[in-house]
Design an enzyme around this catalytic site. Structure first.
Site, PDB file in Angstrom:
ATOM      1  N   SER A 163      -5.185 -30.146 -22.505  1.00 53.90           N
ATOM      2  CA  SER A 163      -4.927 -31.498 -23.008  1.00 53.90           C
ATOM      3  C   SER A 163      -3.498 -31.942 -22.696  1.00 53.90           C
ATOM      4  CB  SER A 163      -5.163 -31.556 -24.520  1.00 53.90           C
ATOM      5  OG  SER A 163      -6.501 -31.298 -24.834  1.00 53.90           O
ATOM      6  N   ARG A 208      -1.890 -34.915 -19.938  1.00 52.02           N
ATOM      7  CA  ARG A 208      -0.993 -35.963 -20.435  1.00 52.02           C
ATOM      8  C   ARG A 208       0.382 -35.892 -19.785  1.00 52.02           C
ATOM      9  NH1 ARG A 208      -4.932 -34.920 -23.969  1.00 52.02           N
ATOM     10  NH2 ARG A 208      -5.578 -36.492 -25.514  1.00 52.02           N
ATOM     11  N   GLY A 237     -13.822 -34.963 -18.537  1.00 45.77           N
ATOM     12  CA  GLY A 237     -13.922 -36.141 -19.387  1.00 45.77           C
ATOM     13  C   GLY A 237     -12.564 -36.614 -19.863  1.00 45.77           C
ATOM     14  N   SER A 295     -12.231 -39.112 -31.886  1.00 48.86           N
ATOM     15  CA  SER A 295     -12.060 -38.758 -30.481  1.00 48.86           C
ATOM     16  C   SER A 295     -10.634 -39.018 -30.043  1.00 48.86           C
ATOM     17  CB  SER A 295     -13.023 -39.568 -29.599  1.00 48.86           C
ATOM     18  OG  SER A 295     -12.691 -39.412 -28.236  1.00 48.86           O
ATOM     19  N   GLN A 350      -9.705 -38.659 -27.085  1.00 49.55           N
ATOM     20  CA  GLN A 350      -9.787 -39.328 -25.783  1.00 49.55           C
ATOM     21  C   GLN A 350      -9.813 -40.843 -25.943  1.00 49.55           C
ATOM     22  OE1 GLN A 350     -13.149 -37.652 -23.730  1.00 49.55           O
ATOM     23  NE2 GLN A 350     -12.216 -35.626 -23.575  1.00 49.55           N
ATOM     24  N   ASP A 399     -13.778 -28.339 -29.556  1.00 53.53           N
ATOM     25  CA  ASP A 399     -14.098 -27.568 -28.358  1.00 53.53           C
ATOM     26  C   ASP A 399     -14.381 -26.106 -28.654  1.00 53.53           C
ATOM     27  OD1 ASP A 399     -13.914 -29.677 -26.563  1.00 53.53           O
ATOM     28  OD2 ASP A 399     -11.763 -29.408 -26.273  1.00 53.53           O
ATOM     29  N   ARG A 413     -23.811 -29.364 -26.329  1.00 50.03           N
ATOM     30  CA  ARG A 413     -23.381 -27.996 -26.623  1.00 50.03           C
ATOM     31  C   ARG A 413     -24.123 -27.380 -27.802  1.00 50.03           C
ATOM     32  NH1 ARG A 413     -16.860 -28.679 -25.297  1.00 50.03           N
ATOM     33  NH2 ARG A 413     -17.075 -28.175 -23.073  1.00 50.03           N
ATOM     34  N   ARG A 434     -17.351 -24.025 -21.171  1.00 50.62           N
ATOM     35  CA  ARG A 434     -17.240 -23.359 -22.462  1.00 50.62           C
ATOM     36  C   ARG A 434     -18.532 -22.640 -22.845  1.00 50.62           C
ATOM     37  NH1 ARG A 434     -12.236 -24.687 -23.842  1.00 50.62           N
ATOM     38  NH2 ARG A 434     -11.512 -26.808 -23.403  1.00 50.62           N
TER      39      ARG A 434
END
Length: 443
Positions: free
Chosen positions: A29, A33, A101, A174, A176, A326, A357, A400
């Site tokens: 992550s 960024r 994503g 989220s 995101q 996650d 998942r 994952r």
């Protein structure tokens, strides 16, 4: 694409005690960024510890396509000379984000308030994932968007020539969504406001402040409110990327369930918005010690020492889900070896990740002899003293899922295989040799 066109089956076999030091990769992550904010800054951003998995490499290529100078200068060391807020150039080709994503959604936000056009695509897995949750708020800034049904890739965005600031309440938890809106808000006048019911991972807020943006967070009657003042001049910064707690979860899990194991995992992020798995493991009775607690690059980190021991099932509250979204696949593996049942609540977001998942883990665990119950928003795993194993798990191109079932196989009675381990390279390219160095029998 972010993985081989040819499937790579892998098998994990029951292993002896795992020992040694697990040098897990940099946080994915934060790596995304750092590249994006470096590209939106003026001057030089030097990044150390960058995760060099395919997802992040695809973001680096995208930033170069938008006009930033992006160079790898050493192992995990990258230098970005940015173009400034609003300085993106129109890319000549399609932006292929592979399996990421996070990458595609954040990059869409970063360019949506600059008057250029870009087309985004990805692999088969990413092309199934919902993008309307990002493109809908970006359209409210004034961007024009063309996409397949549900906002799915490929997506073409023409950025707003005269963007307007946005006040937006996120419909789901989220990071995101939040991050894409904040990145879009950088080139909009006035204040852009994001309201969350519960805080999600806050790497964007921390890093935006570090690069010079004016940003504040507060808890109000509306929820967790983040306010960004638009059109700052971001300045390039050194960024030291801490090690990824989501990647660390796999060797940690293996050490917890393989008898006799003891490993150390240095320099892992303990960001409280990412720490839900470790909070849960401690509740389960896991033998984990956090040593040398410190701050690196604006993020709290610690060295982990992990030992095998008895575990008990727990109920994970829904309000913790955002801080460990996650990690639920690998938690379900750990729960398989715990005494009693583990109930995971608030996990509906897992159904729109790289795969569904919940379904993928439930079917794979059942095939290996573990009893699982599921609803749209929960998953219950009934722990057992010994997991039979012996089956092949379908990964659905999800890194994952693949790593989780390979960890399962290290402690099951019979080997566990996955149909395709190639997607692991998107987030943890050294997973196989790292685990083998600890003593894991897999490959």
């Amino acid at each position: 694409m972010s993985h081989s066109a040819d499937p790579r089956p892998m098998t994990a076999r029951p292993s002896g005690p795992l020992t040694g030091v697990a040098q897990v990769p940099g946080d994915k992550s934060i790596s995304h960024r750092a590249l994006i904010l470096g590209a939106l800054s003026v001057g030089e951003t030097r990044i150390t510890g960058l995760l060099e998995g395919q997802d992040v490499l695809d973001t680096a290529k995208a930033m170069a396509a938008f006009g930033a100078d992006v160079q790898r200068v050493g192992d995990g060391e990258w230098v970005v000379h940015g173009v400034g807020v609003g300085g993106f150039a129109e890319p000549e080709g399609v932006i292929d984000c592979g399996n990421s994503g996070t990458g595609v959604r954040l990059i869409m936000g970063a360019m949506a308030t600059t008057p250029i056009s870009a087309t985004f695509t990805g692999d088969a897995s990413l092309s199934k994932r919902p993008m309307a949750r990002i493109t809908d708020p970006l359209a409210q800034f004034g961007a024009q968007i063309v996409a397949r049904e549900g906002g799915r890739l490929p997506v073409t965005i023409t950025g707003a020539a005269d963007p307007v600031p946005l006040r937006y309440k996120t419909p789901v938890a989220s990071a995101q969504i939040k991050s894409a809106i904040l990145l879009a808000g950088l080139n909009a006048p006035g204040e852009t406001v994001v309201i969350e019911a519960e805080p999600t991972r806050d790497h964007s807020e921390r890093m935006l402040a570090g690069f010079g943006a004016q940003i504040r967070t507060e808890r109000t009657s509306e929820g967790h409110v983040i306010t960004l003042t638009g059109r700052p001049e971001l300045r390039g910064q050194p960024v030291a990327v801490p090690r990824d707690p989501s990647s660390a979860a796999f060797p940690v899990a293996a050490a917890l369930i393989v008898p006799g194991s003891e490993i150390s995992v240095p320099g892992v992020s303990r960001n409280p918005t990412r720490d839900g798995l470790y909070v849960t493991l401690l509740e389960m009775g896991a033998d984990i010690r956090f040593q040398n607690i410190r701050e690196e690059g604006g993020e709290p980190v610690a060295d982990l020492v992990v030992r095998h021991g008895p575990l008990k099932g727990v109920e994970v509250p829904a309000d913790r889900a955002a801080s460990m979204i996650d990690e639920f696949p690998i938690l379900s593996v750990i729960a398989s070896f715990a005494e009693g049942r583990t109930v995971m609540n608030g996990v509906a977001e897992l159904r729109v990740k790289e795969s569904d998942r919940i379904d993928a883990m439930a079917r794979g665990l059942e095939a290996n002899g573990v009893r699982v119950e599921e609803t749209r928003d929960s998953m219950t795993v009934h722990g057992m003293a010994e997991v039979p194993g012996g089956a092949v798990a379908v990964t659905h191109l999800d890194h994952r899922i693949a790593m989780s079932f390979l960890v399962l196989g290290l402690a099951a009675r019979q080997p566990v295989s996955v149909d395709d381990g190639s997607p692991i390279a998107t987030s943890f390219p050294d997973f196989l040799p790292l685990m083998q160095r600890l003593g894991a029998d897999l490959g």
